[in-house]
Each structure stands twice: as structure tokens, then as C-alpha cells.
Design an enzyme around this catalytic site. Structure first.
Site, PDB file in Angstrom:
ATOM      1  N   GLU A 104       0.809  -1.216   0.000  1.00 33.79           N
ATOM      2  CA  GLU A 104       0.000   0.000   0.000  1.00 33.79           C
ATOM      3  C   GLU A 104       0.844   1.269   0.000  1.00 33.79           C
ATOM      4  O   GLU A 104       2.006   1.268   0.444  1.00 33.79           O
ATOM      5  CB  GLU A 104      -0.938  -0.005   1.195  1.00 33.79           C
ATOM      6  CG  GLU A 104      -0.178  -0.001   2.491  1.00 33.79           C
ATOM      7  CD  GLU A 104      -1.047  -0.314   3.692  1.00 33.79           C
ATOM      8  OE1 GLU A 104      -2.055  -1.019   3.535  1.00 33.79           O
ATOM      9  OE2 GLU A 104      -0.710   0.151   4.782  1.00 33.79           O
ATOM     10  N   CYS A 125       3.415   8.322   1.286  1.00 36.30           N
ATOM     11  CA  CYS A 125       3.905   7.365   2.274  1.00 36.30           C
ATOM     12  C   CYS A 125       4.109   6.032   1.546  1.00 36.30           C
ATOM     13  O   CYS A 125       3.165   5.422   1.058  1.00 36.30           O
ATOM     14  CB  CYS A 125       2.865   7.264   3.383  1.00 36.30           C
ATOM     15  SG  CYS A 125       3.310   6.114   4.663  1.00 36.30           S
ATOM     16  N   CYS A 132       6.275  -7.232   7.576  1.00 35.44           N
ATOM     17  CA  CYS A 132       7.460  -6.773   8.305  1.00 35.44           C
ATOM     18  C   CYS A 132       7.854  -7.821   9.328  1.00 35.44           C
ATOM     19  O   CYS A 132       6.998  -8.432   9.966  1.00 35.44           O
ATOM     20  CB  CYS A 132       7.172  -5.438   9.004  1.00 35.44           C
ATOM     21  SG  CYS A 132       8.631  -4.786   9.865  1.00 35.44           S
ATOM     22  N   CYS A 136       6.470  -5.309  15.873  1.00 41.54           N
ATOM     23  CA  CYS A 136       6.094  -4.344  16.911  1.00 41.54           C
ATOM     24  C   CYS A 136       4.642  -4.624  17.320  1.00 41.54           C
ATOM     25  O   CYS A 136       3.797  -4.896  16.466  1.00 41.54           O
ATOM     26  CB  CYS A 136       6.248  -2.913  16.407  1.00 41.54           C
ATOM     27  SG  CYS A 136       7.924  -2.562  15.876  1.00 41.54           S
ATOM     28  N   CYS A 139       1.500  -2.714  15.670  1.00 42.09           N
ATOM     29  CA  CYS A 139       1.526  -2.403  14.244  1.00 42.09           C
ATOM     30  C   CYS A 139       0.891  -3.504  13.392  1.00 42.09           C
ATOM     31  O   CYS A 139       1.182  -4.686  13.561  1.00 42.09           O
ATOM     32  CB  CYS A 139       2.977  -2.191  13.825  1.00 42.09           C
ATOM     33  SG  CYS A 139       3.177  -1.932  12.060  1.00 42.09           S
ATOM     34  N   CYS A 364      -0.532   2.343   9.349  1.00 46.22           N
ATOM     35  CA  CYS A 364       0.421   1.412   8.769  1.00 46.22           C
ATOM     36  C   CYS A 364      -0.136  -0.007   8.579  1.00 46.22           C
ATOM     37  O   CYS A 364      -0.449  -0.688   9.537  1.00 46.22           O
ATOM     38  CB  CYS A 364       1.599   1.397   9.744  1.00 46.22           C
ATOM     39  SG  CYS A 364       2.949   0.377   9.320  1.00 46.22           S
TER      40      CYS A 364
END
Ligand code: SAH
Ligand code: SF4
Length: 385
Positions: A104, A125, A132, A136, A139, A364
């Protein structure tokens, strides 16, 4: 396929995309094929100024060169899977990659400038990985896990594709040769510094006069704190802007929400930031998400004030944006205000980030997460049926 032993990738089994090469590499390939050097400028012009989507459109290149390019390389634009427009003008794009993965990009359009006039700033962005690996706790990208690094062209084409989209679907008028996006933040999905080679290649294409010609000072790399790569980036000549996702000002708190902190604790991270700052002479931003009952206590204010003063940096507070499937809460407006005021009282330059695109899940990784869930549901439904 043309056989060569050089490292440009011409002979690799999987042909490279043309926009994963820098100008030097394009020059080497064309020289090897016996073409004049001005063809390099022409080819780069087709890619980044005229922004064509196929090699066939490069009408002033000789047919022989076009055939060689088509035989050795790909030119494969991102495919739009979904687009969502927020009431505040933010647009979120979900792209389908050649292997079916989704990424995205979020376009955050002009807002009112300091002088009260409309600013012409368009921030994009941009994602750097599919998912990922850093996990975290707050997230959506971390929740998904890591799939793969993006190739340089998949990073570059996020900018080009957004501008193509704006040209073909209306929206704000753009200059004939693109140029809508004038501010890039590597704050989409993924950890940019974990994809260092492809990231720096893409940044070179954004920044070069032969590429998108966006000033290095208008390009921000955000990281969760990969200290060795921050030091490595410090050695590059470009003045890229660095943002640190801190989110905890003591190891105790940061360890709980950001596993990367166990590898590179705060002291190691901050000393890498000092190296970056000294090398570039540029102010770093510290990003700090405020999560209720996790990192909003007075001891965090004091620790954060100390770190911010040491780095002489600006702190950006971001009230946590709730994510489906994550049991964390956004603090009240009162708590956010108190935290901000306490930092301010300690002499720290602090802002609270105004939120954009919350009605379209612009936090995010959220749009992709929803699409993946839908796919899973569809598959499950299909199997059941
Ligand atoms: N991996 C890099 C860049 C991508 S994340 C990094 O972590 O810096 C971009 C920013 O969005 C980071 O500051 C991240 O911490 C923040 N973010 C992630 N999830 C969020 C959420 N639910 N609410 C608010 N900010 C979030
Ligand atoms: Fe990865 Fe950044 Fe999300 Fe952490 S905040 S999981 S590093 S994308």
C-alpha cells in the site's frame, strides 16, 4: 536471453525490471550492446520523465535496442487492486505485485501552509517490504509477519503509479511530466533499513536529476531502530531525512512493544543517531506513538525529554491508531495533552501529529490486512462450499 557475466542482471534467470537499475548500470548495458551514450539519457527520459509503461512506446530508440531491452528486461507497472479516498483528501492505494502480493501507498495531499494559503505539498507514504519481520506489538504490518523485500522498482513505481493514477482518473491537475509528489516518507509497510540495498537504489532514483529529481531533504527514511544500518546510511552523501520510531523512552518499556530493542537497545540506537546527525548536520525526528497505560507515564516523559535534549531533536507524538486484532488503546485527549505539555515544559520541541485518512484505515498496514482477511474468508468459504 543475452548472456553476460556482469552484475547488472542481464543473464539472471529472472529478468530484472528496468527501473531497478541506476544510470550507471543502464550505461553499462547499453555500452555492452554497442549503443551510443546519448541513448542512456533517452532511455532514462522514457522511464522517469515521460514515464511510459512499455518498451514499445520508446519511439525514438532504434528497434534493435527496443528488442534487446524487451529480451533482457521487464517493464511491469504496478496494478491497482483498490483505492480509497478519505474525506480529508488522503488517498490510499493498494497495489498488486507481479507475484500477487499486496502493498500500500498513501497520498497525503496539500494542506494549508503557514501563510494561510494552500500548500502545494503532496506527501507520499511509501512501503519498503511486504509485511514486516520486526513484530512491533502495535503495528498491523508486524501482525502480518514478513513476506519479502520489495525490489527497487516496486518502491520507485509506487510514486510513478500514484502520479499515473492521478493523470488517468482525474483528481488534482498534474504537470505533464508527473511531479505531483514532492515529499516522500518511507513510512508505509515494512522496515526500510532491513531492505537496505533496494531502498538506497530506489532513493537514488527518486533523488537523481535523471530520475524523479526530488530533493534528498524531501525524502524521509523512518526506522524502528536498526543501529548498524543508520550508521551505514550516515556514510552516504545524500542528506536524507531520518525519523526514528522510538515509542518507548526506556529499555523496559521499549522491549515490551518493540522486539528490535532487545537487539539494539536505546543507548546503541541513540549513539547511531548522533553519528547520523553529525554526518548530515540535519535534525532527526523522533516519532512516539502514545498507547494508553503502556508508554504515557511520567517516567517516560522524563526519559524522553533527556533523549530529545541529547539529540536536540523534535518529537512527534502520534495517538495510537487502533488496529483490528490488537488489544491496545488510544489514550484520552487529556492524556495526550498532558504528555505534550510535560515535554514542552521540559524544553522539548514537540508536536502532536494531526491524523489523516482515519476513515480509510490509513494506519500502517491496515488496508492490506483487511484485504488479506477478506481473501482468507473467501478461500475458506470456497473450501467449505
Ligand atoms: N518500519 C518503519 C517504517 C514503517 S512504520 C518504522 O517502524 O519506522 C511507519 C510509522 O507508523 C512508524 O512510526 C510506526 O511506529 C507507526 N505506526 C505503526 N502502527 C501504528 C498505529 N497503529 N498507530 C499509529 N502509528 C503506527
Ligand atoms: Fe515493522 Fe515499523 Fe511496523 Fe515495527 S512499526 S512492525 S518495524 S513496520
Amino acid at each position: 536471453m543475452i548472456k553476460t557475466t556482469d552484475s547488472v542482471g542481464v543473464s539472471s534467470e529472472k529478468p530484472r525490471e528496468l527501473r531497478s537499475l541506476n544510470a550507471d548500470e543502464v550505461g553499462r548495458v547499453l555500452a555492452e550492446w554497442g549503443h551510443k551514450s546519448y541513448r542512456v539519457t533517452q532511455l532514462l527520459g522514457w522511464l522517469y520523465k515521460k514515464r511510459v509503461c512499455s518498451i514499445d512506446e520508446m519511439s525514438d530508440l532504434p528497434q534493435e535496442l527496443r528488442d534487446q531491452l524487451a529480451g533482457a528486461f521487464l517493464l511491469k507497472p504496478l496494478e491497482l487492486a483498490k483505492e480509497q479516498r478519505s474525506q480529508d483528501g488522503t488517498v490510499k492505494f493498494l497495489w498488486r505485485l507481479a507475484d500477487g502480493e499486496l502493498i500500500e501507498t498513501v497520498l497525503i495531499p496539500a494542506s494549508v501552509g503557514r501563510d494561510g494559503n494552500r500548500s502545494d505539498r503532496h506527501t507520499l507514504c511509501v512501503s519498503s517490504q511486504v509485511g514486516c519481520a520486526y513484530g512491533c506489538k502495535f503495528c498491523a504490518s508486524g501482525l502480518m509477519g514478513y513476506k519479502r523485500n520489495l525490489d527497487a522498482y516496486e518502491i520507485v513505481d509506487q510514486v510513478l503509479a500514484v502520479e499515473r493514477w492521478q493523470l488517468t482518473k482525474g483528481g488534482e491537475p498534474v504537470k505533464p511530466q508527473g511531479g505531483l509528489v514532492n515529499n516522500i516518507v518511507m513510512m508505509g509497510m515494512g522496515e526500510p533499513l532491513a531492505n537496505y540495498g533496494n531502498l538506497t537504489r530506489a532513493l537514488e532514483i527518486f533523488n537523481s536529476s535523471w530520475g524523479l529529481n526530488i530533493g534528498a531533504r524531501k525524502i524521509t527514511v523512518s526506522t524502528s531502530g536498526l543501529a548498524p544500518q543508520i550508521r551505514r546510511l550516515a556514510e552516504t552523501p545524500q542528506q536524507y531525512h531520518l525519523a526514528i520510531s522510538l515509542h518507548g523512552a526506556t529499555d523496559e518499556v521499549r522491549d515490551k512493544i518493540m522486539p528490535v530493542n532487545r537487539k539494539y537497545p536505546i543507548e546503541e540506537l541513540i549513539s547511531a543517531c548522533e553519528v547520523y546527525q553529525q554526518a548530515k548536520g540535519r535534525m532527526i525526528w523522533v516519532e512516539y506513538i502514545l498507547i494508553d497505560d503502556v508508554n504515557t507515564g511520567p517516567e517516560q516523559v522524563e526519559a524522553l525529554s533527556g533523549l530529545a535534549k541529547r539529540l536536540q531533536c523534535k518529537v512527534n507524538l502520534i495517538p495510537y491508531n487502533p488496529v483490528d486484532g490488537i488489544e491496545l488503546k488510544r489514550p484520552s485527549a487529556g492524556t495526550v495533552g498532558q504528555f505534550r505539555d510535560a515535554l514542552h515544559h521540559n524544553g522539548v520541541r514537540v508536536t502532536v501529529r494531526t491524523e489523516k485518512g482515519t476513515d480509510i484505515d490509513a494506519a500502517c498496514g491496515q488496508l492490506r490486512l483487511k484485504s488479506e482477511k477478506k481473501t482468507d474468508e473467501t478461500q475458506a468459504f470456497g473450501q467449505a462450499g
